[in-house]
Design a protein around this motif. Structure first.
Motif, PDB file in Angstrom:
ATOM      1  N   ASP C 152      47.128  36.098  30.294  1.00 20.64           N
ATOM      2  CA  ASP C 152      47.642  34.868  30.887  1.00 20.64           C
ATOM      3  C   ASP C 152      49.140  34.997  31.141  1.00 20.64           C
ATOM      4  O   ASP C 152      49.829  35.754  30.462  1.00 20.64           O
ATOM      5  CB  ASP C 152      47.393  33.691  29.930  1.00 20.64           C
ATOM      6  CG  ASP C 152      45.979  33.144  30.077  1.00 20.64           C
ATOM      7  OD1 ASP C 152      45.213  33.664  30.902  1.00 20.64           O
ATOM      8  OD2 ASP C 152      45.641  32.196  29.351  1.00 20.64           O
ATOM      9  N   TYR C 236      49.869  36.622  35.888  1.00 25.36           N
ATOM     10  CA  TYR C 236      48.447  36.538  35.529  1.00 25.36           C
ATOM     11  C   TYR C 236      47.771  37.872  35.862  1.00 25.36           C
ATOM     12  O   TYR C 236      47.506  38.172  37.031  1.00 25.36           O
ATOM     13  CB  TYR C 236      47.833  35.402  36.341  1.00 25.36           C
ATOM     14  CG  TYR C 236      46.440  34.969  35.961  1.00 25.36           C
ATOM     15  CD1 TYR C 236      46.032  34.888  34.641  1.00 25.36           C
ATOM     16  CD2 TYR C 236      45.533  34.608  36.954  1.00 25.36           C
ATOM     17  CE1 TYR C 236      44.750  34.461  34.317  1.00 25.36           C
ATOM     18  CE2 TYR C 236      44.253  34.173  36.638  1.00 25.36           C
ATOM     19  CZ  TYR C 236      43.866  34.104  35.319  1.00 25.36           C
ATOM     20  OH  TYR C 236      42.602  33.687  34.998  1.00 25.36           O
ATOM     21  N   GLN C 238      44.804  40.336  35.911  1.00 21.63           N
ATOM     22  CA  GLN C 238      43.339  40.268  35.950  1.00 21.63           C
ATOM     23  C   GLN C 238      42.794  41.513  36.638  1.00 21.63           C
ATOM     24  O   GLN C 238      42.695  41.559  37.864  1.00 21.63           O
ATOM     25  CB  GLN C 238      42.896  39.018  36.729  1.00 21.63           C
ATOM     26  CG  GLN C 238      43.292  37.704  36.095  1.00 21.63           C
ATOM     27  CD  GLN C 238      42.396  37.360  34.904  1.00 21.63           C
ATOM     28  OE1 GLN C 238      41.192  37.222  35.049  1.00 21.63           O
ATOM     29  NE2 GLN C 238      42.989  37.262  33.721  1.00 21.63           N
ATOM     30  N   ASN C 275      49.586  33.203  40.516  1.00 22.03           N
ATOM     31  CA  ASN C 275      49.580  32.423  39.281  1.00 22.03           C
ATOM     32  C   ASN C 275      49.098  31.024  39.589  1.00 22.03           C
ATOM     33  O   ASN C 275      49.631  30.424  40.509  1.00 22.03           O
ATOM     34  CB  ASN C 275      51.002  32.308  38.712  1.00 22.03           C
ATOM     35  CG  ASN C 275      51.303  33.463  37.780  1.00 22.03           C
ATOM     36  OD1 ASN C 275      50.414  34.176  37.345  1.00 22.03           O
ATOM     37  ND2 ASN C 275      52.566  33.645  37.460  1.00 22.03           N
ATOM     38  N   PHE C 276      48.215  30.565  38.907  1.00 19.40           N
ATOM     39  CA  PHE C 276      47.484  30.973  37.749  1.00 19.40           C
ATOM     40  C   PHE C 276      46.026  31.026  38.157  1.00 19.40           C
ATOM     41  O   PHE C 276      45.746  31.314  39.322  1.00 19.40           O
ATOM     42  CB  PHE C 276      47.818  29.946  36.682  1.00 19.40           C
ATOM     43  CG  PHE C 276      47.320  30.173  35.295  1.00 19.40           C
ATOM     44  CD1 PHE C 276      47.042  31.429  34.793  1.00 19.40           C
ATOM     45  CD2 PHE C 276      47.112  29.077  34.459  1.00 19.40           C
ATOM     46  CE1 PHE C 276      46.604  31.579  33.483  1.00 19.40           C
ATOM     47  CE2 PHE C 276      46.681  29.229  33.160  1.00 19.40           C
ATOM     48  CZ  PHE C 276      46.423  30.472  32.670  1.00 19.40           C
TER      49      PHE C 276
END
Lengths: 335, 335, 335, 335
Positions: C152, C236, C238, C275-276
């Protein structure tokens, strides 16, 4: 709600119609195409009005604005009719293949308060704009060079090529406008080179080129280079490099996904490039409609107006002249 | 000039011999291999002395230091002989497959002033070091996680696997040492998982694994994860990710060239990864010799010493124990 | 048109409501939130019905389906009520923080033909799916390892953390589900490590962790590794890496633009990460609604159903147990 | 062993001297510089002979070949003297700033069997060669366009600029040669544009440019574009793009390390570019010496010979003429 009618139900007209529908502050007021079945089909699918003629659109008091996506030869008349009817106009590029006709049109609509916008969609691409923003913000300093790579994924059909007006008026014109947009000052000289490498026979028949390099120079000496090909085996190649006194910003190509593959025959293999312009410039086309709606509502000016369309055509004509005469052509020769 | 003799004339021994020759402050004092023809061939090619036995090397007053690149089972004896003869030692990893023997060796050489260096070449990789430097400089803040991806390009021959001591002692040991190097503090707990996915039959026969994940935790809670496979179809995969409170630094893979290809079946295709360790860690192996020469000259300490070799083996043993007992193993269990 | 009501008008509820409105085959049937002003404001803005209570929604014959975006503690009751009322359900993750309550709910809704879908949006991400497709197509061979990086951009507020159910139930649960989705076979063993590095005081107070590594193993030995942090300074993060016998596919991070900058202090600087989650998974959330609409229409099954939600929670519980007992936890312990 | 003497002990001469020493089949036969202290210092450091004059080198029977790294104005005489003495020659670019002098030299050395090689080091860059190999292998089909980006990291000192012969003869000449190398057929037309954007005052004084675009066209219509700047804030920018009928190959920039950084103010930040040419083209310079040694031994021809040097100068002269006359210049005008 800005009520926009679409003239021309080909691939581009349909895309614009859908974007108009999707925009929260515009509605599709109807469609028209000289090919009646197309009009009918699109009108039914999009649940919009099937206009019997362009005249009906101009006459309708349920239409605020028109989007012209018909064949190039009809653009000038529709622009004039739209302006005369007081309907804001968004016309696909190029305005016309003849600078003379464009100049005549310019005279006819001179002084009107009806906004006329030209569909140079690439100005709206979020990535191209973010690159340009580094110039506006001073992040890369004074802009010195703009390098535009613009290659189509494959040669258009012969018939299209034959009536296209030539590579500079049909394809390069987008890049010429983009160069002006990025340079931020007027181009004063143009040099172009055209080659026949993809389909030499067809190109020779048409007096056209399929591979081109164009160099533009501004009064202060800023340079822009455009590299074109009618056919890139790896897909639709659309890159812009902005080189300035403090750095460089590059608007990179778009891939279908962000997945990279690593296989025995190659590593870091990226996904295919987004093909073709409707996919690659999806966000740009939507933003273009947004600007058009703002324009209709009086909140904004067209990002690219009639004069921008005219200037891009002058640059395209200058390209042909430069190739023919093997010299740098001054824009002042066109005034 | 540091006069260094090389024991073992296999692929790695030859590479080290060439690096010793190439270093401006070291010379190759001679070579020895139990396979006499290999010794002869290497000695002739490199124009160096052909020692008849390891004993002759230890006895020679024309040898300042030895590099041990023989089979693992001989390492401990040669280290002890080298230290006894007062010759600086650089020994390939692992010291031995038996922690008991390594501990016994540690006792025997305890207190010596003769430097003993272990060949954890990856510590010398310029890119890995540049990544680590971002931690030392505080650029990525406090280090929280170290992610090491380490996959070989192809399964080694059966015979090699059978005598390798198992994946954790043979292959992971490099990553375990690298994790210690990057973490900057001692590991207190180890959890490992081993799977048999590349060659399940062979692995089951050997009680070994070809696919592994290892997690290491330090006293302060820093975490390191190692991902191993004996076979990556796309080549030798060597990446390190350092994640800290202020950012992340990644030491990326090495490709054979910096050419990217864009073809009809894929875009941005990078060149193959450098295969195998001798190519990938070429600069690291040369820097390792440089550190060894500095060590011989008394100017530096070994970047990785005997105790580092012993600790890496403890971590490898802890991996096997963790897999067998399906639990996190405390390093304190090994003391 | 699938008429969908939204329970919960927080940030996520509003996003879902907008996506329902935008979908061509669904309409927003109304909204409800325990905080009446929120309901009112959202209902007015989206021009939809302002329900006075959840009960009114369940009772309405103008509602075909419900989307539950309320606080976690209410999920189970709303699911049961929705199913009882015959309304298709899409419920945000996690189903509940208590496995006992989830199991009880499973019993209550057992045998129903009303579809219940759980909001594991990441399964719908086009890039994650394209990566998975390389497995389904056999392009990267047999899948061996799944590496999920999930961090995060910043620590959530204290109050959120305190009631979150802990990192594994709140944050990792997405990755646990994604691992199951990618692995394509059930996980049989879980090992987790938790550290307190971002905010040690808060985490110790909550018995929670802010930095975690989780390893999952399937019956056949496939491995998945999840790397979590509550705070990545660079945004963020991922990423998913799928490693198979014939190659590797990586679903890379998303950047705000595709512009790279080259400045005096760094080259190839990419744009910030999206984000996010609402931005990063925008396309995924829209595709989730599409799957929900298909489900309501009986054309498809939920991509993630109640049992998937229950299994992810079991994995999360196993993570806590693994950390507490410093061992690998078998999933069979939970049945 | 090829015994090579180096004339000129500046930065480039020293680098070449070290490469000659490092090559397994060449030895440094001695050095000479008009600045005696430089000769002395280099000779001592490299433990080679300190020649009192160039004449002594040409007269020495312990010298097989000469490498000319002196100031440009001396090149022609040294080449002639070297050839007369029967010593193979490797001369730094450009041969001379005057095409007349170069042509006169060509006449003088015509028919000699003594090899004369010109130091167009970039032809030897492994990445540039790997890109070119995709053309030779037919992997990217017929070559259509070559795009060379070549920007120096910073403006050279005023004095250097004033005596450089101008950007096209000093800097672009490398790219002109590289374009010829890549195109694989002769250039027939040149168009150039020069701007004064980095240091307008100095450039105006010198009649020179600091920012340039050059377009080259071959008989068959292949196009090459060169983009130059005397100052790139982000470092030494050296890229080549080869666009062909079946694909594209790009020789990308070189970074100091392969570490990428992800920080709060930017993601994927690459390491700085290798600065300057000695670092960037390190491998190329070494390969150049290898080609020279092969040439001396009669095993190979120079990759770039006198005629290549002459042709590059013609292209450079054509650039100046094109700028002055604002037109495309035919190469046939120079014969």
């Amino acid at each position: 709600m800005a009520r926009i009618a679409v003239l021309g139900c080909g691939r581009i007209g349909r895309m614009h119609a859908a974007n108009i529908e999707a925009h929260p502050r515009s509605s599709l007021a109807g469609v028209f195409d000289v090919h009646a079945p197309s009009t009918k089909e699109v009108a039914e699918r999009l649940k919009t009005r099937n206009f019997a003629s362009a005249e009906d659109i101009f006459a309708s008091n349920e239409v605020d604005a028109i989007l012209i996506a018909t064949s190039t030869s009809t653009h000038v008349d529709y622009i004039q009719d739209g302006v005369a009817a007081g309907k804001a106009v968004l016309c696909e590029k190029p305005i016309d293949l003849s600078l003379e006709r464009v100049n005549a049109c310019a005279q006819k609509i001179a002084g009107t308060s009806v906004p006329v916008m030209i569909g140079f969609c690439r100005r709206f691409d979020p990535d191209h704009r973010a690159a340009r923003q580094t110039v506006l913000d001073g992040e890369i300093g004074e802009l010195h060079q703009v390098i535009i790579t613009s290659r189509d994924p494959g040669l258009a059909p012969d018939a299209y090529i034959r009536s296209s007006g030539g590579i500079f008026r049909d394809m390069t014109i987008h890049d010429l406008d983009l160069a002006r947009f990025m340079l931020g000052e007027e181009v004063v000289a143009v040099t172009a080179h055209g080659s026949r490498l993809v389909n030499p026979t067809l190109m020779a028949e048409c007096g056209d080129y399929d591979t081109a390099v164009v160099t533009l120079v501004t009064e202060s000496g800023k340079q822009a280079v455009i590299t074109n090909s009618r056919q890139a085996a790896y897909g639709y190649d659309q890159r812009i490099e902005l080189f300035g006194s403090k750095g460089m910003a590059i608007s990179e190509n778009h891939h279908e996904t962000r997945v990279s593959k690593h296989l025995s025959h190659g590593t870091d293999i990226a996904a295919p490039l987004e093909n073709f312009f409707i996919e690659r410039y999806r966000a740009a086309f939507a933003a273009e409609i947004d600007n058009f709606v703002d324009t209709i509502e009086g909140k904004a000016k067209p990002e690219a107006d009639f004069e921008d369309g005219r200037k891009a055509l002058i640059l395209a004509d200058a390209c042909f002249k430069s190739v023919a005469e093997a010299r740098t052509v001054e824009i002042s020769e066109f005034t």
